[in-house]
Scaffold this motif. Structure first.
Motif, short mmCIF file in Angstrom:
data_model
loop_
_atom_site.label_atom_id
_atom_site.label_comp_id
_atom_site.label_asym_id
_atom_site.label_seq_id
_atom_site.Cartn_x
_atom_site.Cartn_y
_atom_site.Cartn_z
N UNK A 60 25.65 13.86 30.08
CA UNK A 60 27.03 14.08 29.63
C UNK A 60 27.52 15.38 30.25
N UNK A 61 28.69 15.30 30.88
CA UNK A 61 29.35 16.48 31.45
C UNK A 61 30.51 16.84 30.55
N UNK A 62 30.52 18.08 30.03
CA UNK A 62 31.66 18.58 29.28
C UNK A 62 32.40 19.55 30.19
N UNK A 96 35.68 9.98 39.69
CA UNK A 96 34.53 10.49 40.43
C UNK A 96 33.28 10.40 39.58
N UNK A 97 33.36 10.88 38.32
CA UNK A 97 32.19 10.86 37.45
C UNK A 97 31.68 9.44 37.23
N UNK A 98 32.59 8.52 36.98
CA UNK A 98 32.19 7.13 36.70
C UNK A 98 31.65 6.44 37.95
N UNK A 99 32.12 6.84 39.09
CA UNK A 99 31.58 6.27 40.34
C UNK A 99 30.09 6.56 40.47
N UNK A 106 36.20 15.83 27.97
CA UNK A 106 37.16 16.92 28.20
C UNK A 106 37.15 17.86 27.00
N UNK A 107 36.90 19.13 27.27
CA UNK A 107 37.01 20.13 26.20
C UNK A 107 38.47 20.57 26.09
N UNK A 161 43.82 12.60 27.66
CA UNK A 161 42.46 12.57 28.21
C UNK A 161 41.87 11.17 28.12
N UNK A 162 42.10 10.50 27.02
CA UNK A 162 41.65 9.11 26.87
C UNK A 162 42.30 8.22 27.93
N UNK A 163 43.60 8.37 28.13
CA UNK A 163 44.32 7.57 29.11
C UNK A 163 43.83 7.87 30.53
N UNK A 164 43.36 9.10 30.76
CA UNK A 164 42.87 9.50 32.07
C UNK A 164 41.46 8.99 32.34
N UNK A 165 40.81 8.41 31.33
CA UNK A 165 39.49 7.83 31.53
C UNK A 165 38.33 8.64 31.03
N UNK A 166 38.58 9.76 30.34
CA UNK A 166 37.47 10.52 29.77
C UNK A 166 36.74 9.67 28.73
N UNK A 167 35.45 9.91 28.62
CA UNK A 167 34.62 9.15 27.68
C UNK A 167 34.66 9.74 26.28
N UNK A 168 35.12 10.98 26.16
CA UNK A 168 35.16 11.67 24.87
C UNK A 168 36.00 12.93 25.05
#
Length: 428
Positions: A60-62, A96-99, A106-107, A161-168
């Protein structure tokens, strides 16, 4: 015959955080990148900074903190989630992360009175008008109307952030930032519905969690960063039992996970324990100290040797220096507890989890020194060793984040070139 299980194997056991499962127990914690545009847009430089972490299989990347309102900016090149026009840039980061198969969180934060560079925010606000003894900045107290707008703005930022594709998303309520300022009696001297009693000081955080949950739904993970102790001697700071009570209330309000840190800026350096021999010179010559008033600069230059010696004595580095707090949260909560604080040794990480002190560890400086740390631990290869000199932190707000230790930085460059070469070979 079965082979004995490696003691490091538990670092790669899955962990469920709300509806999200991450494939291991090592988290890249938030670090200040200083890589966005001055208007808060994600740059290719920022995307490139995070790519090695994703390539390395970091569970997990924060991200470093995104401001939810312009009044919450900490420094000039800080990314924002305050407007829909930021979504396209944030999406480049998540794609990029999901690729690479990585999860990314996103904090979200608001600086309150803790502004690195006054030029980035010429109207700092807080729960109350209490000066920050570290920076000398005196904020003004937020009005009720501003608090309501802030709660709404925070929830809207989380939805972006959710709309941008962040996982949390992670709500930053630690380390003396605005939400921490509301929780702490020393910085919250209000007598209205957002100050005084425990419940009233907690109200803004409950309001934010509720408003955010309404916008992102039950299936989207919301994490919290919270102090294990305010570390404010001789002031009305919060200690672990009260902060555990904060976490209990928020767990009941649908919080999915919590990361434990420590301190305010005004605490000194319990948040970044290490060696400070070069820190103050670097801060004054290359960091935000260049913007301090002349009198403060002179006094710091005259006393820098004493400051370094005192800091070395008070806040020496040690592995997992927040575990003494994290384990108390772990005993009290059902949601996953993540502990940040000086980790670099894989054995120490595994021991913390095996001993039940936390569910996962999160890492900042050691991952700046070695962005491929997770891959190296998994493959049992040497990790580029962080010396915890905090030269990276001394340049926050003025230089893009990097390792600046004179011995470690060259080793890091060689390692990064090798990993990139191996990556190209795999792709071919």
């Amino acid at each position: 015959m079965n082979q004995p299980k490696s003691p490091l194997g538990m670092l790669f056991e899955p962990l469920r955080i709300g509806a999200m499962t991450i494939p291991g127990r090592i988290v890249k914690t938030a670090t200040t990148e200083t890589m966005s545009t001055v208007d808060g847009f994600v740059t290719e430089e920022l995307v490139a900074f995070y790519e090695p972490y994703a390539e390395a299989g970091t569970p997990l990347i924060v991200t470093g903190n995104f401001y939810t309102q312009r009044s919450g900016k900490v420094y000039h090149r800080m990314p924002g989630a305050d407007d829909d026009d930021k979504i396209a840039g944030m999406r480049r980061l998540t794609e990029m992360a999901h690729r690479h198969g990585a999860k990314i969180c996103a904090q979200l934060s608001h600086a309150g009175r803790q502004v690195f560079q006054p030029a980035a925010n010429d109207d700092p606000v807080s729960a109350s008008a209490v000066s920050d003894k570290f920076s000398g900045i005196r904020p003004r107290a937020m009005s009720l109307e501003e608090i309501r707008a802030f709660v709404l703005g925070f929830a809207q930022a989380a939805e972006r952030c959710q709309r941008a594709g962040f996982d949390a998303v992670q709500i930053h309520a630690a380390q003396g930032y605005l939400l921490s300022q509301f929780l702490t009696p020393y910085t919250n001297r209000r007598s209205d519905d957002y100050g005084g009693s425990f419940d009233k000081r907690l109200r803004i955080l409950v309001d934010i969690l509720k408003a955010t949950r309404e916008r992102v739904g039950n299936g989207f993970p919301i994490l919290l960063k919270l102090n294990g102790d305010d570390a404010l001697p001789l002031r009305k700071g919060l200690h672990t039992p009260a902060l555990v009570d904060v976490a209990r209330v928020l767990e009941d309000q649908s919080l999915d996970g919590i990361e434990i840190s420590v301190g305010h800026y005004e605490s000194g350096f319990p948040t970044i324990r290490g060696n400070f021999d070069l820190f103050f010179d670097t801060l004054l010559d290359q960091g935000v100290g260049r913007e301090y008033p002349p009198g403060k600069q002179r006094s710091m230059r005259l006393s820098k040797g004493i400051l370094a010696a005192l800091s070395n004595r008070l806040w020496p580095h040690r592995q997992g220096f927040n575990l003494c707090y994290a384990e108390q949260f772990k005993r009290a909560l059902k949601i996953p507890v993540i502990s940040v604080g000086g980790f670099s040794d894989p054995q120490a990480m595994a021991q913390a989890i095996q001993a039940g002190q936390c569910d996962a560890v999160s890492i900042a400086r050691a991952m700046i020194a070695d962005p491929y740390l997770v891959r190296h631990v998994h493959q049992q290869q040497p990790v580029t060793e962080c010396r915890f000199c905090s030269a990276c932190l001394a340049r926050i707000g003025t230089r893009a984040v990097d390792c600046f230790h004179p011995d470690v930085a060259p080793q890091r460059a060689i390692m990064m070139a090798r990993e990139k070469g191996l990556g190209h070979a795999r792709a071919a």
